[in-house]
Design a protein around this motif. Structure first.
Motif, PDB file in Angstrom:
ATOM      1  N   UNK A   1       2.295 -30.302   7.186  1.00  0.00           N
ATOM      2  CA  UNK A   1       1.290 -29.570   7.958  1.00  0.00           C
ATOM      3  C   UNK A   1       0.944 -30.362   9.209  1.00  0.00           C
ATOM      4  N   UNK A   2       0.703 -29.658  10.306  1.00  0.00           N
ATOM      5  CA  UNK A   2       0.217 -30.310  11.538  1.00  0.00           C
ATOM      6  C   UNK A   2      -1.275 -30.116  11.715  1.00  0.00           C
ATOM      7  N   UNK A   3      -1.908 -29.319  10.879  1.00  0.00           N
ATOM      8  CA  UNK A   3      -3.359 -29.098  10.934  1.00  0.00           C
ATOM      9  C   UNK A   3      -3.988 -29.615   9.656  1.00  0.00           C
ATOM     10  N   UNK A   4      -4.906 -30.582   9.731  1.00  0.00           N
ATOM     11  CA  UNK A   4      -5.547 -31.079   8.515  1.00  0.00           C
ATOM     12  C   UNK A   4      -6.399 -30.014   7.832  1.00  0.00           C
ATOM     13  N   UNK A   5      -6.997 -29.102   8.607  1.00  0.00           N
ATOM     14  CA  UNK A   5      -7.801 -28.050   7.988  1.00  0.00           C
ATOM     15  C   UNK A   5      -6.923 -27.106   7.161  1.00  0.00           C
ATOM     16  N   UNK A   6      -5.756 -26.740   7.709  1.00  0.00           N
ATOM     17  CA  UNK A   6      -4.822 -25.884   6.969  1.00  0.00           C
ATOM     18  C   UNK A   6      -4.338 -26.586   5.699  1.00  0.00           C
ATOM     19  N   UNK A   7      -4.026 -27.877   5.822  1.00  0.00           N
ATOM     20  CA  UNK A   7      -3.580 -28.642   4.651  1.00  0.00           C
ATOM     21  C   UNK A   7      -4.657 -28.688   3.582  1.00  0.00           C
ATOM     22  N   UNK A   8      -5.925 -28.851   4.007  1.00  0.00           N
ATOM     23  CA  UNK A   8      -7.022 -28.917   3.044  1.00  0.00           C
ATOM     24  C   UNK A   8      -7.176 -27.590   2.310  1.00  0.00           C
ATOM     25  N   UNK A   9      -7.085 -26.476   3.034  1.00  0.00           N
ATOM     26  CA  UNK A   9      -7.179 -25.165   2.389  1.00  0.00           C
ATOM     27  C   UNK A   9      -6.028 -24.959   1.408  1.00  0.00           C
ATOM     28  N   UNK A  10      -4.842 -25.432   1.771  1.00  0.00           N
ATOM     29  CA  UNK A  10      -3.677 -25.296   0.885  1.00  0.00           C
ATOM     30  C   UNK A  10      -3.895 -26.085  -0.413  1.00  0.00           C
ATOM     31  N   UNK A  11      -4.411 -27.294  -0.288  1.00  0.00           N
ATOM     32  CA  UNK A  11      -4.639 -28.112  -1.485  1.00  0.00           C
ATOM     33  C   UNK A  11      -5.791 -27.536  -2.296  1.00  0.00           C
ATOM     34  N   UNK A  12      -6.813 -27.013  -1.626  1.00  0.00           N
ATOM     35  CA  UNK A  12      -7.956 -26.436  -2.337  1.00  0.00           C
ATOM     36  C   UNK A  12      -7.510 -25.272  -3.241  1.00  0.00           C
ATOM     37  N   UNK A  13      -6.463 -24.529  -2.822  1.00  0.00           N
ATOM     38  CA  UNK A  13      -5.991 -23.408  -3.620  1.00  0.00           C
ATOM     39  C   UNK A  13      -5.409 -23.886  -4.955  1.00  0.00           C
ATOM     40  N   UNK A  14      -4.670 -25.024  -4.945  1.00  0.00           N
ATOM     41  CA  UNK A  14      -4.089 -25.595  -6.165  1.00  0.00           C
ATOM     42  C   UNK A  14      -4.234 -27.118  -6.123  1.00  0.00           C
ATOM     43  N   UNK A  15      -5.395 -27.657  -6.469  1.00  0.00           N
ATOM     44  CA  UNK A  15      -5.634 -29.114  -6.335  1.00  0.00           C
ATOM     45  C   UNK A  15      -4.673 -29.961  -7.157  1.00  0.00           C
ATOM     46  N   UNK A  16      -4.170 -29.435  -8.293  1.00  0.00           N
ATOM     47  CA  UNK A  16      -3.308 -30.239  -9.163  1.00  0.00           C
ATOM     48  C   UNK A  16      -1.842 -30.158  -8.769  1.00  0.00           C
ATOM     49  N   UNK A  17      -1.504 -29.346  -7.777  1.00  0.00           N
ATOM     50  CA  UNK A  17      -0.092 -29.155  -7.432  1.00  0.00           C
ATOM     51  C   UNK A  17       0.531 -30.397  -6.789  1.00  0.00           C
ATOM     52  N   UNK A  18      -0.046 -30.991  -5.725  1.00  0.00           N
ATOM     53  CA  UNK A  18       0.627 -32.145  -5.098  1.00  0.00           C
ATOM     54  C   UNK A  18       0.514 -33.402  -5.959  1.00  0.00           C
TER      55      UNK A  18
END
Length: 738
Positions: free
Chosen positions: A649-666
């Motif tokens: 990701x080049x946007x930290x806000x977009x990355x945060x929303x992505x992780x918020x959707x599935x916190x255990x995925x990464x």
């Protein structure tokens, strides 16, 4: 008649003497009486004041302190707050105040013998000791989460007796203060009465003195005429003497150096400041010419100009760097002028100098600070962006090296790209270090491994006409310092020797060994010893003038575009930061040798050498966040080649929303530090709120200080990131988390 006159004169003289003797006896007797009485009153005032200030005053301070410890914000208050709120700060305050209370009351008990005061203090101390004894139970209640009512019943202490004892102690102190004050006021009152008696006695003595004075005037009137003429003569002589003394003191005590010579330029006088500044005494310089002060900085032509101006009766102003007796030097702003007689002839020469050494040093320090500020602004501006560019270059070179046939021409070219990128990284680190933008972490570091790494980098890039000899480097050289900074020291010194030799045939010899004895003057022995590090070359050498400015920032003897003038300045700053020393010996056409002493340590390196050069791989899921698309893409390509599942990701806000959707995925997060929408520190803390145990690697253009990140420690890596080092860090952090 003459006889009668003589008798009258004798009788008048006898009466005057008799009256004078009687008045003198009366004065002495009255003075002795008043002196004895005054002394007695002063002793009484002193004793009462001492009792009031030393006894009552000190007790008042102690009572005030005890009251503070028992009142609001004191021991009882903080103890109850801890019982109710269970916050550690109240427990720490209660323990600290109990210690202070016990110290204060112990001092009070040691100072007083009053049984009532000692009983009252004992009562208060017993109550506070109860609070001290019940503290462990309160701590246990806080740790086991007792309810408030149970805790209150368990730790309740009746402090009414302590409060009553404190009131009794204050009452006793007030009574003692009243007694001391009344005693002091009584002594002062008696002293005032004695003063009025003294004033009346003095008035009587003044009247008697006036009478004696009148009688003496009659006797001395005849002597006045003879003494008047003598007095006028003495006044004239005294005025002339005082004028000469003032002039001599002004010259002698002048903050400027003043010396006088005859017309042959031989010194006939030098003041105290001249002796102090130059180190030579007057006896040593009288009869000499000022040539012994010359340091060699002023050209002979300038001295010829001075002589010609003085011969014409003109003065001269300028600045000299003079030599002192101890071999040092100082800067003096000097004015030399001729002393001309009434007939126009030159009788003497006088030199007046002001020490401006500190002013010149201050100007040089300001100039150095301005250069440092300029470098700091430059380094801070380019470090992030430039290291991002280098990250892309290093990553692309690594990927290309994986596909290039071993020992092929393309593999050699890719290796040169990697070496050039690392040299650029070293330059940026040098700028940051010189400007103090990149802090160092002092830890046990394998200095021999650093020398070996630098030699491999230099052998791949330096001209084939130069030989780098590292055979005199011992094993197990452990230095207490920052690994990056030590790498810069070795690299800059060796690179300096390579550039000095240039395209000529040359040899660079590197020596490193541990010393415990035979240390140079100024180095104290230490348990880990000192690491002696020498870099010597047989290049063109340096002049004395070059050696004087060798470590000045931006000073270089290289042509424009061939050197920044920062390499040796960085080395000097880093060695100074490590509490080491550096010395240079060089002469023209005889090469140069840099001798460095670095602090050794008995501790082993915290990270052992990696014998296995294989790059670890994996299949876990990794999230990469970097505002530079090229950097994010480079990280993604490298990690994909290692088998990982990568989301960039080049946007930290977009990355945060992505992780918020599935916190255990990464399984791991890799983030840049400086990003426009949200800093890496903010992003990591936000992710840690969703997933407290997620491993994190922060890749940054320059080391930040004061990071506050919750949860497990993060791995901080400098850009450009070595792909192999990144792979090992990823594998180690994921394995540790699982």
């Amino acid at each position: 008649m003459p006889e009668a006159v003589n008798k009258n004169t004798l009788s008048r003289s006898q009466r005057i003497r008799l009256a004078s003797v009687m008045l003198l006896l009366l004065t002495v007797s009255l003075g002795i009486y008043l002196g004895l009485q005054t002394r007695a009153q002063f002793r009484e005032v002193e004793a009462s004041w001492s009792d009031y200030s030393d006894g009552v005053g000190r007790k008042g301070v102690w009572i005030s302190s005890i009251r503070g410890h028992l009142g609001y914000g004191g021991i009882i208050h903080n103890f109850k707050n801890y019982v109710l709120r269970r916050e550690e700060v109240y427990l720490d305050r209660t323990r600290e105040q109990i210690d202070q209370f016990m110290t204060t009351t112990a001092e009070y008990l040691e100072a007083t013998v009053d049984p009532d005061e000692r009983n009252a203090i004992g009562m208060v101390r017993r109550t506070i000791k109860q609070y001290s004894a019940i503290l462990p139970l309160a701590v246990q209640a806080a740790e086991e989460q007792w309810d408030v009512a149970r805790t209150d019943d368990a730790v309740r202490i009746d402090d009414a007796a302590a409060i009553q004892a404190l009131a009794e102690l204050e009452r006793l102190w007030t009574a003692n203060r009243q007694v001391s004050a009344e005693r002091m006021l009584s002594a002062v009152s008696r002293g005032q009465t004695l003063i009025w008696i003294g004033f009346a006695s003095i008035a009587g003595l003044v009247m008697s003195s006036l009478l004696i004075g009148y009688l003496l005037i009659l006797l001395l009137r005849d002597m006045r005429g003879a003494l008047s003429q003598l007095s006028d003569e003495l006044k004239k002589r005294r005025a002339l003497q005082q004028s000469n003394e003032r002039l001599a003191r002004a010259v002698e005590q002048s903050p400027a150096t003043i010396f006088m010579t005859d017309t042959d330029a031989r010194i006939i006088y030098a003041n105290r400041q001249f002796e102090k500044l130059t180190g030579w005494s007057r006896d040593e310089v009288i009869g000499q010419t000022p040539q012994f002060l010359q340091s060699g900085d002023t050209p002979p032509a300038e001295y010829e100009i001075i002589r010609k101006r003085l011969a014409k009766g003109l003065d001269w102003r300028g600045v000299f760097r003079n030599r002192s007796k101890d071999g040092g030097s100082y800067w003096a702003e000097t004015k030399i002028l001729p002393l001309v007689a009434a007939d126009g002839t030159v009788q003497n020469y006088i030199g007046i100098g002001e020490d401006v050494t500190e002013k010149r040093q201050a100007r040089e320090q300001v100039a150095r600070a301005q250069k440092l500020e300029a470098v700091g602004l430059l380094a801070g501006g380019i470090a992030h962006d430039f290291n991002n560019v280098l990250t892309t270059i290093v990553g692309a070179a690594h990927l290309a090296a994986l596909d290039a046939p071993e020992r092929s021409e393309i593999a050699v070219e890719i290796e040169q790209i990697d070496i050039a990128a690392r040299r650029a990284q070293s330059l940026v680190r040098g700028l940051l270090t010189f400007a103090r933008r990149e802090p160092g972490l002092r830890k046990p570091t394998d200095f021999g491994a650093i020398i070996d790494e630098v030699s491999r980098l230099l052998n791949a890039s330096m001209p084939p006409t130069i030989t780098l000899d590292c055979t005199a480097v011992e094993d197990k050289l452990i230095v207490l310092g920052d690994e990056t900074h030590l790498h810069q020291i070795v690299m800059n010194l060796c690179r300096n020797s390579i550039e000095a030799i240039g395209g000529s045939l040359g040899e660079i010899r590197v020596l490193a060994r541990t010393l415990y004895d035979d240390l140079p003057e100024g180095l104290a022995s230490r348990p880990g010893g000192w690491i002696l590090f020498e870099v010597a070359d047989n290049g063109p050498g340096m002049s004395t003038e070059t050696l004087q400015h060798l470590f000045d920032p931006f000073f270089t003897t290289k042509p424009l575009g061939k050197g920044s003038g920062l390499g040796l300045a960085v080395v000097f700053g880093l060695i100074e930061e490590l509490d080491g020393t550096i010395d240079v010996t060089s002469k023209p056409k005889q090469g140069a040798k840099f001798t460095i002493y670095l602090p050794g340590t008995e501790s082993d390196t915290s990270q052992p050498k990696l014998e296995n050069t294989d790059i670890p791989r994996g299949r876990e899921r990794i999230v990469v966040v970097d505002d530079q698309a090229e950097v994010a893409a480079t990280f993604r390509r490298v990690l994909l080649r290692l088998g990982y599942q990568v989301e960039a990701f080049t946007s930290p806000l977009t990355a945060l929303e992505h992780i918020r959707a599935e916190p255990q995925r990464p399984d791991l997060l890799i983030s840049d530090m400086v990003m426009p929408q949200m800093s890496g520190e903010e992003l990591v803390n936000a992710v840690r709120e969703l997933r407290p145990d997620i491993p994190v690697i922060i890749c940054t253009g320059y080391n930040p200080s004061g990071l506050e990140i919750a949860g497990p420690a993060v791995d901080l890596m400098n850009k450009p990131v070595d792909p192999a080092k990144l792979a090992r860090s990823i594998r180690a952090m994921i394995d540790a988390a699982s």
